[in-house]
Design a protein around this motif. Structure first.
Motif, PDB file in Angstrom:
ATOM      1  N   ILE A  18       0.845  -1.209   0.000  1.00  0.00           N
ATOM      2  CA  ILE A  18       0.000   0.000   0.000  1.00  0.00           C
ATOM      3  C   ILE A  18       0.876   1.254   0.000  1.00  0.00           C
ATOM      4  O   ILE A  18       0.591   2.237  -0.690  1.00  0.00           O
ATOM      5  CB  ILE A  18      -0.931   0.007   1.238  1.00  0.00           C
ATOM      6  CG1 ILE A  18      -1.962  -1.123   1.139  1.00  0.00           C
ATOM      7  CG2 ILE A  18      -1.621   1.353   1.407  1.00  0.00           C
ATOM      8  CD1 ILE A  18      -3.033  -0.941   0.109  1.00  0.00           C
ATOM      9  N   THR A  39       8.020   5.803   6.590  1.00  0.00           N
ATOM     10  CA  THR A  39       8.454   4.889   7.646  1.00  0.00           C
ATOM     11  C   THR A  39       8.513   3.449   7.149  1.00  0.00           C
ATOM     12  O   THR A  39       7.733   3.044   6.291  1.00  0.00           O
ATOM     13  CB  THR A  39       7.510   4.930   8.881  1.00  0.00           C
ATOM     14  OG1 THR A  39       6.397   4.039   8.667  1.00  0.00           O
ATOM     15  CG2 THR A  39       6.988   6.321   9.172  1.00  0.00           C
ATOM     16  N   LYS A 130      -6.398  -2.306   8.697  1.00  0.00           N
ATOM     17  CA  LYS A 130      -7.695  -2.727   9.251  1.00  0.00           C
ATOM     18  C   LYS A 130      -7.564  -3.297  10.645  1.00  0.00           C
ATOM     19  O   LYS A 130      -8.475  -3.215  11.462  1.00  0.00           O
ATOM     20  CB  LYS A 130      -8.368  -3.729   8.328  1.00  0.00           C
ATOM     21  CG  LYS A 130      -7.681  -5.071   8.229  1.00  0.00           C
ATOM     22  CD  LYS A 130      -8.195  -5.903   7.069  1.00  0.00           C
ATOM     23  CE  LYS A 130      -7.512  -5.490   5.788  1.00  0.00           C
ATOM     24  NZ  LYS A 130      -7.983  -6.124   4.593  1.00  0.00           N
ATOM     25  N   ILE A 218      -1.527 -10.158   4.499  1.00  0.00           N
ATOM     26  CA  ILE A 218      -2.904 -10.010   3.988  1.00  0.00           C
ATOM     27  C   ILE A 218      -3.185 -11.045   2.889  1.00  0.00           C
ATOM     28  O   ILE A 218      -4.325 -11.496   2.731  1.00  0.00           O
ATOM     29  CB  ILE A 218      -3.205  -8.566   3.504  1.00  0.00           C
ATOM     30  CG1 ILE A 218      -4.683  -8.441   3.100  1.00  0.00           C
ATOM     31  CG2 ILE A 218      -2.294  -8.109   2.428  1.00  0.00           C
ATOM     32  CD1 ILE A 218      -5.114  -7.078   2.649  1.00  0.00           C
ATOM     33  N   MET A 276      -5.117  -1.017  -6.106  1.00  0.00           N
ATOM     34  CA  MET A 276      -5.329  -0.242  -4.876  1.00  0.00           C
ATOM     35  C   MET A 276      -5.092   1.250  -5.068  1.00  0.00           C
ATOM     36  O   MET A 276      -5.437   2.060  -4.203  1.00  0.00           O
ATOM     37  CB  MET A 276      -4.430  -0.779  -3.753  1.00  0.00           C
ATOM     38  CG  MET A 276      -4.854  -2.120  -3.199  1.00  0.00           C
ATOM     39  SD  MET A 276      -6.589  -2.150  -2.652  1.00  0.00           S
ATOM     40  CE  MET A 276      -6.532  -1.044  -1.250  1.00  0.00           C
TER      41      MET A 276
HETATM   42  N1  LIG Z   1      -1.835  -4.704   0.013  1.00  0.00           N
HETATM   43  C1  LIG Z   1      -3.094  -4.472  -0.240  1.00  0.00           C
HETATM   44  O1  LIG Z   1      -3.525  -4.515  -1.400  1.00  0.00           O
HETATM   45  C2  LIG Z   1      -4.048  -4.121   0.879  1.00  0.00           C
HETATM   46  C3  LIG Z   1      -5.401  -3.933   0.575  1.00  0.00           C
HETATM   47  C4  LIG Z   1      -6.271  -3.551   1.606  1.00  0.00           C
HETATM   48  C5  LIG Z   1      -5.789  -3.393   2.891  1.00  0.00           C
HETATM   49  N2  LIG Z   1      -4.477  -3.598   3.156  1.00  0.00           N
HETATM   50  C6  LIG Z   1      -4.000  -3.437   4.538  1.00  0.00           C
HETATM   51  O2  LIG Z   1      -2.951  -2.494   4.537  1.00  0.00           O
HETATM   52  C7  LIG Z   1      -1.986  -2.819   5.525  1.00  0.00           C
HETATM   53  C8  LIG Z   1      -0.627  -2.951   4.846  1.00  0.00           C
HETATM   54  O3  LIG Z   1      -0.675  -4.043   3.957  1.00  0.00           O
HETATM   55  P1  LIG Z   1       0.474  -4.301   2.881  1.00  0.00           P
HETATM   56  O4  LIG Z   1      -0.034  -5.385   2.005  1.00  0.00           O
HETATM   57  O5  LIG Z   1       0.891  -2.995   2.272  1.00  0.00           O
HETATM   58  O6  LIG Z   1       1.623  -4.874   3.832  1.00  0.00           O
HETATM   59  P2  LIG Z   1       3.179  -5.038   3.512  1.00  0.00           P
HETATM   60  O7  LIG Z   1       3.417  -5.003   2.060  1.00  0.00           O
HETATM   61  O8  LIG Z   1       3.646  -6.188   4.309  1.00  0.00           O
HETATM   62  O9  LIG Z   1       3.812  -3.676   4.135  1.00  0.00           O
HETATM   63  C9  LIG Z   1       3.772  -3.405   5.504  1.00  0.00           C
HETATM   64  C10 LIG Z   1       4.483  -2.111   5.820  1.00  0.00           C
HETATM   65  O10 LIG Z   1       4.493  -1.967   7.257  1.00  0.00           O
HETATM   66  C11 LIG Z   1       5.851  -1.942   7.731  1.00  0.00           C
HETATM   67  N3  LIG Z   1       5.906  -2.673   8.994  1.00  0.00           N
HETATM   68  C12 LIG Z   1       5.725  -4.001   9.168  1.00  0.00           C
HETATM   69  N4  LIG Z   1       5.858  -4.322  10.487  1.00  0.00           N
HETATM   70  C13 LIG Z   1       6.134  -3.169  11.136  1.00  0.00           C
HETATM   71  C14 LIG Z   1       6.433  -2.855  12.498  1.00  0.00           C
HETATM   72  N5  LIG Z   1       6.434  -3.795  13.465  1.00  0.00           N
HETATM   73  N6  LIG Z   1       6.688  -1.562  12.805  1.00  0.00           N
HETATM   74  C15 LIG Z   1       6.679  -0.605  11.849  1.00  0.00           C
HETATM   75  N7  LIG Z   1       6.417  -0.849  10.541  1.00  0.00           N
HETATM   76  C16 LIG Z   1       6.157  -2.109  10.194  1.00  0.00           C
HETATM   77  C17 LIG Z   1       6.660  -2.623   6.627  1.00  0.00           C
HETATM   78  O11 LIG Z   1       8.033  -2.243   6.684  1.00  0.00           O
HETATM   79  P3  LIG Z   1       9.182  -3.210   6.034  1.00  0.00           P
HETATM   80  O12 LIG Z   1       9.057  -3.049   4.549  1.00  0.00           O
HETATM   81  O13 LIG Z   1      10.461  -2.669   6.576  1.00  0.00           O
HETATM   82  O14 LIG Z   1       8.875  -4.608   6.509  1.00  0.00           O
HETATM   83  C18 LIG Z   1       5.947  -2.095   5.382  1.00  0.00           C
HETATM   84  O15 LIG Z   1       6.341  -0.785   5.121  1.00  0.00           O
HETATM   85  C19 LIG Z   1      -2.472  -4.123   6.176  1.00  0.00           C
HETATM   86  O16 LIG Z   1      -3.180  -3.822   7.338  1.00  0.00           O
HETATM   87  C20 LIG Z   1      -3.418  -4.709   5.137  1.00  0.00           C
HETATM   88  O17 LIG Z   1      -4.436  -5.500   5.714  1.00  0.00           O
HETATM   89  C21 LIG Z   1      -3.601  -3.966   2.184  1.00  0.00           C
END
Ligand SMILES: NC(=O)c1ccc[n+]([C@@H]2O[C@H](COP(=O)([O-])OP(=O)(O)OC[C@H]3O[C@@H](n4cnc5c(N)ncnc54)[C@H](OP(=O)(O)O)[C@@H]3O)[C@@H](O)[C@H]2O)c1
Length: 398
Positions: A18, A39, A130, A218, A276
Motif C-alpha cells: 500500500i 516509515t 484494518k 494479507i 489499490m
Molecule cells: N496490500 C493491499 O492490497 C491491501 C489492501 C487492503 C488493505 N491492506 C492493509 O494495509 C496494511 C498494509 O498491507 P500491505 O499489504 O501494504 O503490507 P506489507 O506489504 O507487508 O507492508 C507493511 C508495511 O508496514 C511496515 N511494517 C511491518 N511491520 C512493522 C512494524 N512492526 N513496525 C513498523 N512498521 C512495520 C513494513 O516495513 P518493512 O518493509 O520494513 O517490513 C511495510 O512498510 C495491512 O493492514 C493490510 O491488511 C492492504
C-alpha cells in the motif's frame, strides 16, 4: 491548486504494498502533495531510495543500527532527512502539527498506536491498517469523533461502500434507508480446492492471489478468508452496522468492490480494475477525484460477473471473525492476535494452512474478560492472546 493548498503527507509503512502504491499516486501530483515522513520496519534500502525520490523531512526505522546506516547514506547523498527510531517516532510523525494526511499502511497490530495517534490529532486518516480498527473499534471511532478527524477507508471493499453511501451515514444503516452491505470477496487462490488439497498448500501458493498483488500477511488472510472476517468487523465500526447486516458475496473477478442495498430495492455498486491506487487516490483527494494511473475498466473484456456464497466449512476463519464481533469486548483483539501469530507461523513453515483456523479457534475458546474501552486493556489482551497462541504452537510442535 495554489502552493498554500499543498497537503503534507505522512506514509506509515511506505515500503509495503500500500505504501508504494500511495507514493506512486503522490508522484503523479507534485502540485498537490508533499511528503512529510516515510516509515519502514527493516527495509532500509527501499526507504533510502524513497527518501532520495520524495525528500521527506523525517524517515523512521525500527532499529538504531538501521537508522545509523540510513543517516550515513543520506549524508553521502546530501539529503537533509532527519532519521528517527522506534514506535514512539511513528506516533510523532503521525500527529505532527504540520501534517494534513496520514496513510496508515503498517501491517498488523504494530499499526495500532500510530494510526490512533493520527485519529486523535484530527488528521485526514487513510486507513489501510484494518487490524487497528478490529482491535480498537470503539476507541478509534470515539477518537475520530472527538478530534474531528476525517476517516477514509482504503480497503477496496470499504472504500467502495463509502462511495455508495450518503455523505452523512452515521447513526445506523436503517436511518439512511440502507438494508444491507454486500461485502465482496474474491474467494482467494483456494476457492475451488478440496479440503484435502488445501491442507497441503505452501506459503508461496497462499501468497499468489489471483487478482491482487499484496503483502504476505494479507495474502494469507485472503486465502483463509480471515481477511473477509477482519473486513466484516471493520465495516461494522466504519458504517455503524451489525454483523447480520453485512453479507459476504464471493465474486471471483474482483471487479465489483462492494455494494450497498437500499430499502427501495436499489443496489449501488462501485466497479473498477483491482488496483489499490483507485481507493488510495480517492482517499487522498476526497471529495475531489484525481488521476490514479489506473486503466479504465473495459466491461467487454470483463464480459461476465459471477457471485457465490462463501463456503464457511472449508474457510472457518470467516465465521470465527463474525462470532468474535458478535461476542464483542476483547474477542476481536484475541482473534486478531491469534491470527497474526498463526499466519507468521504458517509463513515460517511451522504450521499447516488449515491449522491457522484451528489455532485461532483454540485461542478464542478461552475468552478474556474485559472491555475494549481503553488502550491498556486492548494491549493487555493482545499480549495475552499472543502468549496463548505461542503456547498452542509449542504444544503442537512438541
Ligand atoms: N496490500 C493491499 O492490497 C491491501 C489492501 C487492503 C488493505 N491492506 C492493509 O494495509 C496494511 C498494509 O498491507 P500491505 O499489504 O501494504 O503490507 P506489507 O506489504 O507487508 O507492508 C507493511 C508495511 O508496514 C511496515 N511494517 C511491518 N511491520 C512493522 C512494524 N512492526 N513496525 C513498523 N512498521 C512495520 C513494513 O516495513 P518493512 O518493509 O520494513 O517490513 C511495510 O512498510 C495491512 O493492514 C493490510 O491488511 C492492504
Amino acid at each position: 491548486m495554489t502552493a498554500s493548498a499543498i497537503q503534507r503527507v505522512t506514509v506509515l509503512g511506505s515500503t509495503g504494498s500500500i505504501g508504494t502504491s500511495t507514493l506512486d499516486v503522490i508522484a503523479r501530483h507534485p502540485e498537490r502533495y508533499q511528503i512529510h515522513a516515510l516509515t519502514a520496519h527493516t527495509s532500509k534500502e527501499a526507504l533510502l531510495a524513497q527518501c532520495i525520490t520524495f525528500r521527506p523531512l523525517v524517515a523512521v526505522l525500527d532499529h538504531e543500527a538501521d537508522a545509523r546506516w540510513l543517516r550515513a547514506e543520506l549524508g553521502r547523498a546530501n539529503q537533509p532527512t532527519d532519521v528517527m527510531v522506534g514506535p514512539e517516532a511513528l506516533c510523532d510523525v503521525a500527529r505532527d502539527a504540520s501534517v494534513d494526511i496520514v496513510m496508515a499502511a503498517i501491517v498488523g497490530a504494530a499499526g495500532l498506536l500510530p494510526s490512533l495517534a493520527a485519529a486523535e490529532a484530527g488528521k485526514r486518516v487513510l486507513l489501510a491498517n484494518k487490524e487497528a480498527l478490529v482491535m480498537s473499534g470503539a476507541l478509534f471511532m470515539q477518537a475520530v469523533a472527538r478530534s474531528g478527524a476525517t476517516l477514509l477507508p482504503i480497503d477496496s471493499e470499504h472504500n467502495a461502500i463509502y462511495q455508495c453511501l450518503p455523505v452523512e451515514h452515521r447513526g445506523g444503516l436503517a436511518r439512511h434507508g440502507i438494508s444491507q452491505l454486500l461485502l465482496t470477496a474474491s474467494g482467494g487462490p483456494f476457492r475451488t480446492w478440496s479440503e484435502s488439497a488445501i491442507a497441503q498448500v505452501t506459503p508461496d501458493q497462499a501468497c499468489a492471489h489471483p487478482n491482487w498483488s499484496m503483502g504476505r500477511k494479507i495474502s494469507v488472510d485472503s486465502a483463509t478468508l480471515m481477511n473477509k472476517g477482519l473486513e466484516l468487523i471493520e465495516a461494522c465500526w466504519l458504517f455503524d452496522a451489525r454483523p447480520d447486516q453485512i453479507q459476504v458475496v464471493v465474486h471471483p473477478q474482483s471487479v465489483i468492490h462492494s455494494m450497498a442495498a437500499y430499502q427501495d430495492g436499489s443496489v449501488l455498486a462501485q466497479l473498477g480494475n483491482p488496483d489499490m491506487r483507485t481507493p488510495i487516490a480517492y482517499g487522498l483527494a476526497w471529495p475531489e477525484r484525481i488521476d490514479a494511473g489506473v486503466e479504465a475498466l473495459d466491461l467487454f473484456q470483463v464480459a461476465r460477473l459471477d457471485f457465490e456464497t462463501a463456503d464457511e466449512a472449508r474457510f472457518p476463519c470467516l465465521p470465527l471473525a463474525r462470532e468474535a464481533m458478535r461476542l464483542g469486548g476483547l474477542a476481536p483483539v484475541v482473534l486478531n492476535a491469534a491470527n497474526e501469530v498463526a499466519v507468521d507461523a504458517f509463513l515460517n513453515h511451522r504450521l499447516g494452512f488449515l491449522d491457522i483456523g484451528r489455532l485461532v479457534e483454540g485461542v478464542l475458546s478461552s475468552p478474556l474478560e474485559g472491555r475494549a474501552d481503553c488502550l491498556d486493556s486492548i494491549l493487555w489482551a493482545d499480549q495475552r492472546a499472543r502468549e496463548h497462541a505461542a503456547g498452542w504452537l509449542k504444544r503442537w510442535s512438541a
